[in-house]
Design a protein around this motif. Structure first.
Motif, short mmCIF file in Angstrom:
data_model
loop_
_atom_site.label_atom_id
_atom_site.label_comp_id
_atom_site.label_asym_id
_atom_site.label_seq_id
_atom_site.Cartn_x
_atom_site.Cartn_y
_atom_site.Cartn_z
N GLY A 68 5.54 15.66 -18.86
CA GLY A 68 6.21 15.61 -20.16
C GLY A 68 5.30 16.07 -21.29
O GLY A 68 5.74 16.51 -22.34
N TRP A 69 3.99 15.96 -21.09
CA TRP A 69 3.05 16.34 -22.14
C TRP A 69 2.86 17.85 -22.23
O TRP A 69 2.44 18.37 -23.24
N LEU A 95 5.67 11.80 -15.26
CA LEU A 95 5.48 11.41 -16.66
C LEU A 95 4.53 12.37 -17.36
O LEU A 95 4.77 12.81 -18.47
N ASP A 146 -10.60 17.79 -49.82
CA ASP A 146 -9.62 18.81 -49.47
C ASP A 146 -8.91 19.38 -50.70
O ASP A 146 -8.36 20.47 -50.66
N ILE A 187 3.94 5.67 -6.93
CA ILE A 187 3.41 5.46 -8.28
C ILE A 187 2.75 6.73 -8.79
O ILE A 187 2.95 7.15 -9.92
N MET A 223 0.82 -1.21 0.00
CA MET A 223 0.00 0.00 0.00
C MET A 223 0.85 1.25 0.00
O MET A 223 0.48 2.28 -0.51
N LEU A 266 3.70 8.89 -12.04
CA LEU A 266 2.75 9.24 -13.09
C LEU A 266 2.73 10.73 -13.34
O LEU A 266 2.68 11.20 -14.47
N LYS A 291 3.32 1.79 -1.76
CA LYS A 291 3.80 2.12 -3.10
C LYS A 291 2.96 3.20 -3.79
O LYS A 291 3.42 3.86 -4.70
N ARG A 316 -2.31 22.87 -47.57
CA ARG A 316 -3.01 21.79 -46.90
C ARG A 316 -4.11 22.33 -45.98
O ARG A 316 -5.25 21.87 -45.99
N ASN A 330 -1.00 27.15 -45.04
CA ASN A 330 -0.43 26.52 -46.24
C ASN A 330 -1.54 25.87 -47.06
O ASN A 330 -2.71 25.90 -46.70
#
Lengths: 355, 244
Positions: free
Chosen positions: A17-18, A14, A128, A7, A1, A11, A3, A174, A172
């Motif tokens: 990073g976004w 991590l 398009d 964790i 428990m 998370l 941990k 596209r 552009n």
């Protein structure tokens, strides 16, 4: 428990990073594409060009911007007019740059999400890419792509709209196509009297009902419900115009068997899209139906469904017309979301429309 | 431990730095440059200058462009290893475009392969960017598709306005394909390659597989049999000039 916090912390690290600090907080607001009940799955791949309010707004501005043409007088909306279901109202051929004329009748624009190939001959294989044809055609907008992109890139409003829609200011080719697609994909016409009857909200009057029965017997095989086209290319025995020399689908496939085949047009809003046919040679529904009933089917190239002609009595023609009028979607013709800037949303052609 | 496993998986797949493994993980990489030398026979191409082609016709070339893509290298045990996908527009007008940079696996190789043109998938997937942006002028708007290669100029042979000949070669639909696989064997096993010089001989447009007479066919502007014939000719335009 024990941990768990570790964790969670892991998370969290991590996840950071976004985060990108150079990006605006405002994300484009997604728009859901609604498929009318009972309609097939659209052909357009929305996952490659997710609809957003910002993308649609940019597309609308482009659609009505005359600067997309060489002399700044012609926009997409000049030829695709809302009161004509986005066909050119009352014109067999449309006016292009420097007193030129198009070589084909401008089709109405609606329900494009269900269409796989574009133009009367199906030469364009992606929505398009469609805008590039009118922009560069000498008898339409007569521009070059580098010049259009340059105009857009040097315009602050466009840079801002582009950033709002696509995350950065880089307008552009596209994105031009993607934004225009986002706007024209909104043009869904699914609220005619016919649709209301199908939904059980309304009733056909007798001539309409009889016309619908004739339609299902004699027209449905090509003008398939609910889109009123099966998107195939067919030769309905319309003779070659000696001046336009338009061979239709064969121009794309080089196959003699495709000579004089044209895409089956949708008949939605057909009362508003006159004149008719790929070169606008039929001025009224009456003349189209006269053509059908006079087909002799002698020409081996004529579609097999019409090889024995398509007999129609005067009564039947009257009833068919009554039915075809139920395909007019007046809420679509008046929808303020699609209207040209500064236009009245009454769905009527302006009184001073020129010929 | 069981609890950690999904987190490890999560971390591996979702951490922003994560990249798909590719050949570069299995081999060390080397960067090479490839120079394209456009010529007519032995004469280096000069736009606007009159020369005589292999058929003895006086021609003045004004424009020469082609796409190259889908590069791969051939290993000494005759395997083909594709390089990361990239497409380049070689344009005689723009000298910098004639040199391209590639990253290849640093192993002994015996040749290089590429596609002259643009693959069919890119012809059917909407608008592309970069070298493939339709604003490069190598794109047909009315009949969707890329022009794989363009050769334009003038010749007294051409019975047209301004004696112009224009060959715009494209087409990807079945039976009308004009992209061509090109193979440049080195005739030896090469290690530590740095530079490749590839020759593109315009004479092959006129005589590669069949004879193309400017007097008979000065214009090709759409996909079809003529375009395919010319593509069969230009397929032979490339050869190896030298390598270091």
């Amino acid at each position: 428990m024990k941990k768990k916090p570790v964790i969670l912390l892991l998370l969290l690290i991590l996840a950071t990073g976004w985060i990108r600090f150079d990006q605006p907080i405002h994300k484009p607001r997604p728009v859901n594409f609604v498929i009318p009940k009972g309609w097939p799955k659209p052909q357009y791949d929305f996952s490659k060009n997710p609809l957003t309010e910002e993308g649609i707004a940019l597309g609308k501005k482009l659609f009505y911007d005359e600067r997309l043409s060489r002399d700044g007088t012609i926009s997409c909306g000049s030829c695709h007019q809302q009161f004509g279901a986005f066909a050119t109202y009352d014109h067999p051929l449309s006016h292009g740059y420097d007193n030129s004329l198009t070589t084909r009748n401008a089709p109405g624009l609606f329900n494009l999400a269900w269409q796989k190939e574009f133009m009367w001959d199906g030469g364009i294989n992606h929505l398009d890419l469609q805008p590039l044809a009118p922009i560069t055609a000498m008898n339409e907008m007569a521009e070059t792509l580098p010049s259009v992109i340059h105009k857009l890139q040097s315009d602050k409003t466009y840079r801002q709209l582009c950033k709002a829609a696509f995350g950065d200011e880089n307008m552009n080719t596209r994105r031009l196509g993607m934004a225009l697609s986002q706007f024209v994909l909104q043009l869904v016409s699914s609220n005619s009297k016919y649709d209301r009857v199908m939904r059980g909200e309304d009733h056909f009057i007798l001539p309409e009902q009889l016309g619908y029965a004739i339609f299902q017997k004699k027209c449905e095989s090509c003008h398939k419900e609910p889109l009123f086209t099966d998107f195939s290319y067919r030769n309905v025995d319309i003779p070659l115009d000696p001046f336009l020399k338009d061979i239709g689908r064969m121009r794309i496939t080089n196959d003699r068997g495709d000579s004089l085949k044209f895409k089956v047009p949708s008949l939605r809003n057909v009362a508003m899209t006159f004149p008719y046919g790929h070169d606008g040679r039929f001025f009224s529904l009456q003349s189209v139906l006269e053509h059908y009933r006079n087909i002799h089917g002698n020409d081996p190239q004529t579609d097999s469904l019409l090889r024995n002609g398509l007999p129609l009595s005067n009564f039947e023609i009257g009833q068919l017309k009554a039915f075809l009028y139920t395909l007019t979607d007046s809420s679509f013709l008046k929808d303020p979301r699609f209207a040209a800037p500064g236009m009245l949303f009454n769905g009527k052609p302006p009184a001073d429309i020129h010929q | 431990m069981k609890r950690i496993t999904p987190i490890v998986i999560f971390a591996v797949f979702f951490f922003p730095g994560f990249v798909m493994p590719s050949y570069s993980q299995s081999y060390p990489v080397r960067n090479i440059t490839v120079h394209f030398h456009n010529r007519i026979g032995n004469t280096p191409l000069e736009l606007g200058k009159q020369v005589t082609n292999i058929l003895g016709n006086e021609i003045t070339i004004e424009r020469f462009r082609y796409y190259v893509s889908h590069f791969s290298v051939v290993t000494s045990d005759n395997r083909t290893i594709p390089l990361p996908e990239a497409c380049f527009l070689i344009d005689e007008e723009d000298s910098s475009s004639r040199t391209i940079r590639l990253s290849i696996p640093d192993i002994p190789i015996t040749g290089i392969r590429f596609l002259l043109g643009v693959d069919s998938l890119k012809n059917v997937s909407g608008t592309q960017t970069g070298a493939l942006d339709p604003l490069q002028g190598m794109f047909w708007t009315w009949n969707t598709g890329y022009i794989m290669a363009k050769l334009e100029g003038s010749s007294p042979e051409a019975q047209t306005a301004g004696h112009r000949f224009t060959y715009h070669i494209g087409g990807f639909r079945k039976g009308m394909e004009t992209a061509r696989n090109i193979s440049i064997p080195f005739q030896q096993t090469v290690t530590q390659l740095t530079t490749l010089h590839i020759l593109a001989d315009i004479n092959q447009w006129f005589t590669g597989k069949s004879i193309l007479r400017i007097s008979e066919t000065p214009i090709c502007h759409s996909p079809g049999a003529l375009a395919v014939r010319i593509a069969d000719n230009y397929q032979r335009q490339f050869s190896l000039l030298s390598l270091q």
